[in-house]
Design a protein around this motif. Structure first.
Motif, PDB file in Angstrom:
ATOM      1  N   ASP A  56     -44.777  80.816  37.494  1.00 30.22           N
ATOM      2  CA  ASP A  56     -45.055  81.370  36.158  1.00 30.22           C
ATOM      3  C   ASP A  56     -44.397  82.734  35.954  1.00 30.22           C
ATOM      4  O   ASP A  56     -44.870  83.553  35.159  1.00 30.22           O
ATOM      5  CB  ASP A  56     -46.560  81.476  35.921  1.00 30.22           C
ATOM      6  CG  ASP A  56     -47.245  82.448  36.877  1.00 30.22           C
ATOM      7  OD1 ASP A  56     -46.615  82.834  37.889  1.00 30.22           O
ATOM      8  OD2 ASP A  56     -48.407  82.827  36.624  1.00 30.22           O
ATOM      9  N   ALA A  57     -43.299  82.970  36.653  1.00 34.73           N
ATOM     10  CA  ALA A  57     -42.646  84.283  36.596  1.00 34.73           C
ATOM     11  C   ALA A  57     -42.206  84.670  35.189  1.00 34.73           C
ATOM     12  O   ALA A  57     -42.130  85.857  34.865  1.00 34.73           O
ATOM     13  CB  ALA A  57     -41.437  84.314  37.536  1.00 34.73           C
ATOM     14  N   ASP A  58     -41.915  83.682  34.340  1.00 33.43           N
ATOM     15  CA  ASP A  58     -41.469  83.969  32.974  1.00 33.43           C
ATOM     16  C   ASP A  58     -42.634  84.043  31.985  1.00 33.43           C
ATOM     17  O   ASP A  58     -42.408  84.221  30.786  1.00 33.43           O
ATOM     18  CB  ASP A  58     -40.476  82.897  32.492  1.00 33.43           C
ATOM     19  CG  ASP A  58     -39.112  83.052  33.161  1.00 33.43           C
ATOM     20  OD1 ASP A  58     -38.689  84.207  33.341  1.00 33.43           O
ATOM     21  OD2 ASP A  58     -38.488  82.037  33.496  1.00 33.43           O
ATOM     22  N   GLU A  59     -43.869  83.925  32.487  1.00 33.03           N
ATOM     23  CA  GLU A  59     -45.027  83.887  31.597  1.00 33.03           C
ATOM     24  C   GLU A  59     -45.843  85.173  31.680  1.00 33.03           C
ATOM     25  O   GLU A  59     -45.821  85.878  32.689  1.00 33.03           O
ATOM     26  CB  GLU A  59     -45.913  82.685  31.956  1.00 33.03           C
ATOM     27  CG  GLU A  59     -45.207  81.341  31.821  1.00 33.03           C
ATOM     28  CD  GLU A  59     -46.044  80.191  32.362  1.00 33.03           C
ATOM     29  OE1 GLU A  59     -47.272  80.390  32.526  1.00 33.03           O
ATOM     30  OE2 GLU A  59     -45.469  79.120  32.631  1.00 33.03           O
ATOM     31  N   PHE A  60     -46.574  85.447  30.611  1.00 30.58           N
ATOM     32  CA  PHE A  60     -47.484  86.594  30.559  1.00 30.58           C
ATOM     33  C   PHE A  60     -48.777  86.213  31.265  1.00 30.58           C
ATOM     34  O   PHE A  60     -49.541  85.384  30.783  1.00 30.58           O
ATOM     35  CB  PHE A  60     -47.749  86.964  29.095  1.00 30.58           C
ATOM     36  CG  PHE A  60     -48.767  88.055  28.905  1.00 30.58           C
ATOM     37  CD1 PHE A  60     -48.515  89.354  29.314  1.00 30.58           C
ATOM     38  CD2 PHE A  60     -49.993  87.773  28.288  1.00 30.58           C
ATOM     39  CE1 PHE A  60     -49.460  90.362  29.121  1.00 30.58           C
ATOM     40  CE2 PHE A  60     -50.940  88.766  28.088  1.00 30.58           C
ATOM     41  CZ  PHE A  60     -50.672  90.069  28.506  1.00 30.58           C
ATOM     42  N   LEU A  66     -34.979  90.669  38.822  1.00 34.96           N
ATOM     43  CA  LEU A  66     -35.869  90.635  39.984  1.00 34.96           C
ATOM     44  C   LEU A  66     -37.316  90.378  39.578  1.00 34.96           C
ATOM     45  O   LEU A  66     -38.060  89.704  40.297  1.00 34.96           O
ATOM     46  CB  LEU A  66     -35.772  91.964  40.738  1.00 34.96           C
ATOM     47  CG  LEU A  66     -34.494  92.160  41.564  1.00 34.96           C
ATOM     48  CD1 LEU A  66     -34.240  93.641  41.796  1.00 34.96           C
ATOM     49  CD2 LEU A  66     -34.594  91.416  42.887  1.00 34.96           C
ATOM     50  N   HIS A  67     -37.733  90.891  38.428  1.00 37.85           N
ATOM     51  CA  HIS A  67     -39.100  90.691  37.961  1.00 37.85           C
ATOM     52  C   HIS A  67     -39.350  89.277  37.449  1.00 37.85           C
ATOM     53  O   HIS A  67     -40.491  88.951  37.092  1.00 37.85           O
ATOM     54  CB  HIS A  67     -39.428  91.702  36.856  1.00 37.85           C
ATOM     55  CG  HIS A  67     -39.748  93.070  37.376  1.00 37.85           C
ATOM     56  ND1 HIS A  67     -40.021  94.142  36.557  1.00 37.85           N
ATOM     57  CD2 HIS A  67     -39.859  93.550  38.655  1.00 37.85           C
ATOM     58  CE1 HIS A  67     -40.264  95.213  37.292  1.00 37.85           C
ATOM     59  NE2 HIS A  67     -40.178  94.876  38.569  1.00 37.85           N
ATOM     60  N   ARG A  68     -38.303  88.455  37.410  1.00 38.31           N
ATOM     61  CA  ARG A  68     -38.438  87.061  36.984  1.00 38.31           C
ATOM     62  C   ARG A  68     -38.062  86.077  38.090  1.00 38.31           C
ATOM     63  O   ARG A  68     -37.886  84.890  37.839  1.00 38.31           O
ATOM     64  CB  ARG A  68     -37.561  86.797  35.751  1.00 38.31           C
ATOM     65  CG  ARG A  68     -38.130  87.423  34.504  1.00 38.31           C
ATOM     66  CD  ARG A  68     -37.087  87.587  33.404  1.00 38.31           C
ATOM     67  NE  ARG A  68     -37.721  88.052  32.179  1.00 38.31           N
ATOM     68  CZ  ARG A  68     -38.141  89.310  31.999  1.00 38.31           C
ATOM     69  NH1 ARG A  68     -37.969  90.199  32.945  1.00 38.31           N
ATOM     70  NH2 ARG A  68     -38.725  89.670  30.862  1.00 38.31           N
ATOM     71  N   ASP A  69     -37.931  86.571  39.298  1.00 28.06           N
ATOM     72  CA  ASP A  69     -37.548  85.742  40.437  1.00 28.06           C
ATOM     73  C   ASP A  69     -38.736  84.867  40.839  1.00 28.06           C
ATOM     74  O   ASP A  69     -39.754  85.355  41.330  1.00 28.06           O
ATOM     75  CB  ASP A  69     -37.117  86.634  41.605  1.00 28.06           C
ATOM     76  CG  ASP A  69     -36.541  85.849  42.760  1.00 28.06           C
ATOM     77  OD1 ASP A  69     -36.740  84.613  42.810  1.00 28.06           O
ATOM     78  OD2 ASP A  69     -35.885  86.462  43.626  1.00 28.06           O
ATOM     79  N   LEU A 104     -43.141  95.039  42.419  1.00 24.41           N
ATOM     80  CA  LEU A 104     -42.960  95.623  41.093  1.00 24.41           C
ATOM     81  C   LEU A 104     -42.106  96.890  41.216  1.00 24.41           C
ATOM     82  O   LEU A 104     -42.443  97.812  41.956  1.00 24.41           O
ATOM     83  CB  LEU A 104     -44.315  95.970  40.476  1.00 24.41           C
ATOM     84  CG  LEU A 104     -44.280  96.439  39.014  1.00 24.41           C
ATOM     85  CD1 LEU A 104     -43.945  95.283  38.085  1.00 24.41           C
ATOM     86  CD2 LEU A 104     -45.616  97.068  38.616  1.00 24.41           C
ATOM     87  N   LEU A 105     -41.006  96.913  40.470  1.00 26.52           N
ATOM     88  CA  LEU A 105     -40.050  98.016  40.573  1.00 26.52           C
ATOM     89  C   LEU A 105     -40.024  98.869  39.306  1.00 26.52           C
ATOM     90  O   LEU A 105     -39.052  99.572  39.044  1.00 26.52           O
ATOM     91  CB  LEU A 105     -38.643  97.455  40.834  1.00 26.52           C
ATOM     92  CG  LEU A 105     -38.498  96.581  42.083  1.00 26.52           C
ATOM     93  CD1 LEU A 105     -37.124  95.932  42.114  1.00 26.52           C
ATOM     94  CD2 LEU A 105     -38.734  97.398  43.340  1.00 26.52           C
TER      95      LEU A 105
END
Length: 525
Positions: free
Chosen positions: A437-441, A427-430, A461-462
């Motif tokens: 840019d979900a996969d980026e810092f 979910l934090h990469r959806d 944010l979970l």
């Protein structure tokens, strides 16, 4: 003789009835119910991998996770889903964000849609209880706040909550600063003894030891040595809990049968008894000091005070429940914060520009003074980086609930007893939620706070869950992390060691498989 024959016939008949009843029950649970549940969900457009007799989807999950365990990521990649949750990624691709799979013969709905997840977590009447179907996890955490349900959870929370009020947190931050100072003095000694005025230090184990010390002092007033014995045993229990996390569960109505225990169950039982004995020694030591010092104002003291009230007026916490809460705080309090520090240091080591931004902010707000809660509350950039760390490397990769009755989730009718899997890491990469840019810092996504970090899904944010069952220790974890990171940035610069191998691994919590070796240098020679 005739009476013996008659008695034998009666016993044989009873045995036939018993066996027939068990067989019918097994057929209903292992054949008819999976078939009926599959049709029920298919009629609502919810599909998933097919049910396999008794084992469900678990063999497939184990195969995919075994293959993923061999993966090593590039240093710049934060997508560890192929290692930790390969089955969820594959099934979301094949069946959509809501799908049915089988935990043995137990139907499980995966909720990879954040709006449905928030509905479940926000529910306040207890319809979605916690159920991890893992006896070894219960041995690890006890039936404390994390695993308790219903009225038991309410009683526990009422007792534990005062330990995390603001004044107590400020006192805890002073303990963190003192413990961190001692750790960093050891680092500085290693740097002085090393070549090139630097030292390679494995930070994952350092932070584990640091938080063990902090928890032992703030929660129980015990020395590190006394508390460390508990941590060592709990770490072994953690390994056992994870190793059995995908074992095939015994269907509910058959769990009362006295089935043979596995080797891991027997090991967990032995360790659980050992942990209880050690915690009882700590409790008895506190009770022996009660006359001179009172119960104390730490977590253990508050629980013992509540037990005294229970004897006088009403039920609060039993001795066993106090032990369970001790186990919960020992493990969860230590593991979550130490891993937050570990992964934050990894990200700052690989993003030197952010490391310098945070150092500038720390020196501006704290100078070279020991950081206080008032100081670290002004560290906006530090907080943003911690939140982004929790998004990318949350200590807990998934959580689970169980439907306590037939209930509607979104447009789907879910029958009682269905498990609900919430894959936090996925979910934090959806990208539908967090953007391209979900996969980026990118800590800047949190510049306006958690509620506005995503354009269309506030509070996505979970990291500490949400709703009434949100983690009671989240302010503790964030305050301790801000203090520790600020103190490190005041004293050291750091880069990843060439020996570091990027392979996040799930062990109930998310750990670096090969540790976190980092090159540390003193800022002030």
């Amino acid at each position: 003789m005739q009476m013996d024959v008659s008695m034998g016939s009666v016993l044989a008949s009873l045995l036939v009835v018993l066996v027939s009843t068990l067989l019918i029950r097994a057929v209903v649970l292992l054949v008819w119910r999976p078939y009926a549940v599959t049709r029920w969900f298919r009629g609502q457009g919810v599909r998933g991998p097919g049910y396999k007799f008794f084992v469900g989807s678990l063999p497939v999950v184990k195969r995919m996770k075994a293959a993923g365990s061999e993966i090593v990521l590039d240093i710049g990649s934060h997508d560890y889903i192929p290692i930790v949750q390969p089955h969820y990624r594959k099934w979301v691709t094949n069946y959509g964000k809501t799908f049915l799979y089988w935990f043995g013969a137990v139907p499980t709905i995966c909720l990879a849609d954040v709006s449905l997840v928030k509905q479940v977590l926000a529910e306040r009447t207890g319809l979605f209880s916690k159920n991890y179907m893992n006896a070894n996890l219960e041995a690890l955490l006890g039936m404390g706040l994390i695993l308790a349900n219903g009225e038991d959870w309410k009683r526990h929370r009422k007792v534990v909550h005062p330990a995390f009020e603001l004044d107590k947190l400020k006192a805890m931050s002073a303990v963190m600063a003192a413990c961190a100072e001692k750790m960093m003095q050891q680092w500085q000694s290693q740097i002085r003894q090393g070549s090139n005025r630097q030292a390679e230090i494995e930070l994952s184990s350092e932070f584990t030891a640091l938080l063990s010390d902090v928890i032992a002092h703030t929660g129980f007033g015990s020395s590190y040595k006394e508390g460390n014995e508990v941590f060592v045993a709990l770490r072994k229990l953690q390994e056992l809990a994870f190793s059995t996390a995908h074992d095939i569960p015994v269907p509910g109505p058959l769990t009362n049968l006295k089935l043979p225990r596995s080797t891991s169950d027997l090991q967990a039982l032995k360790l659980d008894r050992k942990v209880k004995r050690m915690l009882m020694r700590i409790i008895q030591g506190r009770l022996a000091e009660k006359g001179a010092k009172g119960y104390g104002d730490d977590l253990l003291g508050l629980m013992l005070q509540a037990r005294a009230l229970e004897k006088e007026r009403h039920k609060m916490l039993t001795t066993q429940e106090i032990i369970d809460e001790c186990k919960t705080f020992f493990f969860a309090g230590q593991d979550t914060t130490s891993l937050l520090l570990t992964w934050t240091m990894f990200l700052l080591s690989t993003n030197p520009e952010w490391q310098q931004k945070l150092r500038d902010e720390v020196l501006r707000e704290c100078g070279d003074a020991v950081p206080t809660p008032d100081m670290v509350n002004k560290l906006k950039l530090v907080n943003m980086v911690l939140l982004e760390t929790l998004r990318l490397y949350n200590p807990v990769a998934y959580i689970r609930r169980a439907a306590g009755s037939d209930i509607q989730i979104g447009s789907i009718r879910v029958p009682k007893g269905t498990l609900l899997a919430i894959p936090i890491a996925l979910l934090h990469r959806d990208r539908d939620v967090w953007g391209h840019d979900a996969d980026e810092f990118n800590p800047m996504r949190f510049q306006n706070g958690v509620s506005k970090a995503t354009p269309n899904h506030p509070n996505a944010l979970l990291a500490f869950s949400q709703g009434p069952r949100a983690c009671i220790g989240q302010n503790f974890a964030m305050l301790q992390a801000r203090v520790a990171i600020a103190m490190i940035l005041q004293r050291f610069s750091f880069t990843l060691s060439p020996k570091y191998v990027h392979a996040p691994k799930e062990m109930i919590t998310l750990v670096p498989k090969f540790g976190l070796p980092v090159i540390l240098r003193n800022l002030h020679q």
